[in-house]
Design a protein around this motif. Structure first.
Motif, PDB file in Angstrom:
ATOM      1  N   PRO A  52     -29.763 -10.609 -15.641  1.00  0.00           N
ATOM      2  CA  PRO A  52     -28.581 -11.234 -16.242  1.00  0.00           C
ATOM      3  C   PRO A  52     -28.638 -11.299 -17.769  1.00  0.00           C
ATOM      4  O   PRO A  52     -27.618 -11.514 -18.424  1.00  0.00           O
ATOM      5  N   LEU A  53     -29.808 -11.070 -18.329  1.00  0.00           N
ATOM      6  CA  LEU A  53     -29.944 -11.031 -19.790  1.00  0.00           C
ATOM      7  C   LEU A  53     -29.676  -9.642 -20.358  1.00  0.00           C
ATOM      8  O   LEU A  53     -29.740  -9.440 -21.569  1.00  0.00           O
ATOM      9  N   ASP A  86     -31.587  -7.067 -20.251  1.00  0.00           N
ATOM     10  CA  ASP A  86     -32.791  -6.709 -20.992  1.00  0.00           C
ATOM     11  C   ASP A  86     -33.826  -6.034 -20.086  1.00  0.00           C
ATOM     12  O   ASP A  86     -35.015  -6.278 -20.200  1.00  0.00           O
ATOM     13  N   ALA A  87     -33.365  -5.179 -19.200  1.00  0.00           N
ATOM     14  CA  ALA A  87     -34.290  -4.487 -18.299  1.00  0.00           C
ATOM     15  C   ALA A  87     -35.299  -3.633 -19.063  1.00  0.00           C
ATOM     16  O   ALA A  87     -36.412  -3.406 -18.589  1.00  0.00           O
ATOM     17  N   ASP A  88     -34.929  -3.167 -20.261  1.00  0.00           N
ATOM     18  CA  ASP A  88     -35.827  -2.341 -21.074  1.00  0.00           C
ATOM     19  C   ASP A  88     -36.806  -3.157 -21.900  1.00  0.00           C
ATOM     20  O   ASP A  88     -37.598  -2.589 -22.657  1.00  0.00           O
ATOM     21  N   LYS A  89     -36.753  -4.476 -21.803  1.00  0.00           N
ATOM     22  CA  LYS A  89     -37.666  -5.385 -22.507  1.00  0.00           C
ATOM     23  C   LYS A  89     -37.577  -5.225 -24.018  1.00  0.00           C
ATOM     24  O   LYS A  89     -38.575  -5.213 -24.722  1.00  0.00           O
ATOM     25  N   VAL A  90     -36.357  -5.105 -24.513  1.00  0.00           N
ATOM     26  CA  VAL A  90     -36.145  -4.921 -25.945  1.00  0.00           C
ATOM     27  C   VAL A  90     -35.844  -6.244 -26.645  1.00  0.00           C
ATOM     28  O   VAL A  90     -36.365  -6.524 -27.708  1.00  0.00           O
ATOM     29  N   ARG A  91     -35.009  -7.079 -26.027  1.00  0.00           N
ATOM     30  CA  ARG A  91     -34.573  -8.318 -26.672  1.00  0.00           C
ATOM     31  C   ARG A  91     -35.579  -9.459 -26.541  1.00  0.00           C
ATOM     32  O   ARG A  91     -35.705 -10.290 -27.428  1.00  0.00           O
ATOM     33  N   TYR A  92     -36.259  -9.519 -25.433  1.00  0.00           N
ATOM     34  CA  TYR A  92     -37.178 -10.631 -25.161  1.00  0.00           C
ATOM     35  C   TYR A  92     -38.530 -10.081 -24.710  1.00  0.00           C
ATOM     36  O   TYR A  92     -38.603  -9.277 -23.791  1.00  0.00           O
ATOM     37  N   THR A  93     -39.582 -10.556 -25.344  1.00  0.00           N
ATOM     38  CA  THR A  93     -40.923 -10.098 -24.974  1.00  0.00           C
ATOM     39  C   THR A  93     -41.376 -10.794 -23.695  1.00  0.00           C
ATOM     40  O   THR A  93     -40.884 -11.863 -23.338  1.00  0.00           O
ATOM     41  N   ASP A  94     -42.334 -10.172 -23.025  1.00  0.00           N
ATOM     42  CA  ASP A  94     -42.920 -10.808 -21.851  1.00  0.00           C
ATOM     43  C   ASP A  94     -43.537 -12.153 -22.230  1.00  0.00           C
ATOM     44  O   ASP A  94     -43.428 -13.124 -21.479  1.00  0.00           O
ATOM     45  N   ALA A  95     -44.187 -12.202 -23.387  1.00  0.00           N
ATOM     46  CA  ALA A  95     -44.835 -13.447 -23.828  1.00  0.00           C
ATOM     47  C   ALA A  95     -43.813 -14.568 -24.011  1.00  0.00           C
ATOM     48  O   ALA A  95     -44.057 -15.716 -23.614  1.00  0.00           O
ATOM     49  N   MET A  96     -42.665 -14.245 -24.583  1.00  0.00           N
ATOM     50  CA  MET A  96     -41.621 -15.246 -24.793  1.00  0.00           C
ATOM     51  C   MET A  96     -41.095 -15.750 -23.448  1.00  0.00           C
ATOM     52  O   MET A  96     -40.992 -16.968 -23.231  1.00  0.00           O
ATOM     53  N   LEU A  97     -40.794 -14.832 -22.548  1.00  0.00           N
ATOM     54  CA  LEU A  97     -40.263 -15.240 -21.250  1.00  0.00           C
ATOM     55  C   LEU A  97     -41.316 -15.956 -20.406  1.00  0.00           C
ATOM     56  O   LEU A  97     -40.986 -16.859 -19.631  1.00  0.00           O
ATOM     57  N   LEU A  98     -42.575 -15.605 -20.586  1.00  0.00           N
ATOM     58  CA  LEU A  98     -43.646 -16.319 -19.885  1.00  0.00           C
ATOM     59  C   LEU A  98     -43.726 -17.763 -20.377  1.00  0.00           C
ATOM     60  O   LEU A  98     -43.897 -18.688 -19.580  1.00  0.00           O
ATOM     61  N   ASP A  99     -43.585 -17.974 -21.678  1.00  0.00           N
ATOM     62  CA  ASP A  99     -43.550 -19.341 -22.213  1.00  0.00           C
ATOM     63  C   ASP A  99     -42.388 -20.118 -21.612  1.00  0.00           C
ATOM     64  O   ASP A  99     -42.538 -21.273 -21.212  1.00  0.00           O
ATOM     65  N   TYR A 100     -41.216 -19.490 -21.536  1.00  0.00           N
ATOM     66  CA  TYR A 100     -40.049 -20.150 -20.947  1.00  0.00           C
ATOM     67  C   TYR A 100     -40.298 -20.467 -19.474  1.00  0.00           C
ATOM     68  O   TYR A 100     -39.934 -21.539 -18.998  1.00  0.00           O
TER      69      TYR A 100
END
Length: 109
Positions: A14-15, A17-31
């Motif tokens: 829904p974001l 961002d399937a290509d992981k361009v806008r949000y890093t894994d680290a950022m989403l892991l923190d969330y």
């Protein structure tokens, strides 16, 4: 059972961002870890038998510790947090609605 990475990857849909361009894994892991803390605040019964034990931060390779319904809740939380930090594109109404979906999913399961 899904891994934390798989849950995050599904939350990227829904974001757009399937290509992981806008949000890093680290950022989403923190969330995701913040969302887990909120889940345990809303539903302390999910930690039955572990109340005195601090909640350990999850890693990408960990198995997601809750049910599939809670995976859906976390995906709503990821969208909420991402929308709130994406200032130039923020849609406050969308963020508010996704947080309500998160709360409803947590409290109804």
């Amino acid at each position: 059972m899904a891994t934390v990475q798989q849950v995050i990857d599904r939350g990227r849909v829904p974001l757009n961002d399937a290509d992981k361009v806008r949000y890093t894994d680290a950022m989403l892991l923190d969330y995701l870890n913040d969302g887990m803390a909120e889940i345990y605040t809303l539903r302390p019964d999910l930690r039955f038998g572990s109340y005195g034990t601090p909640v350990a931060a999850l890693l990408l390779t960990d198995t997601f510790p809750l049910s599939a319904a809670h995976e859906v809740a976390i995906k709503h939380y990821l969208v909420f947090r991402s929308e709130m930090t994406d200032d130039e594109n923020v849609n406050t109404n969308r963020a508010t609605q996704t947080y309500k979906l998160f709360e409803r999913a947590v409290t109804s399961t």
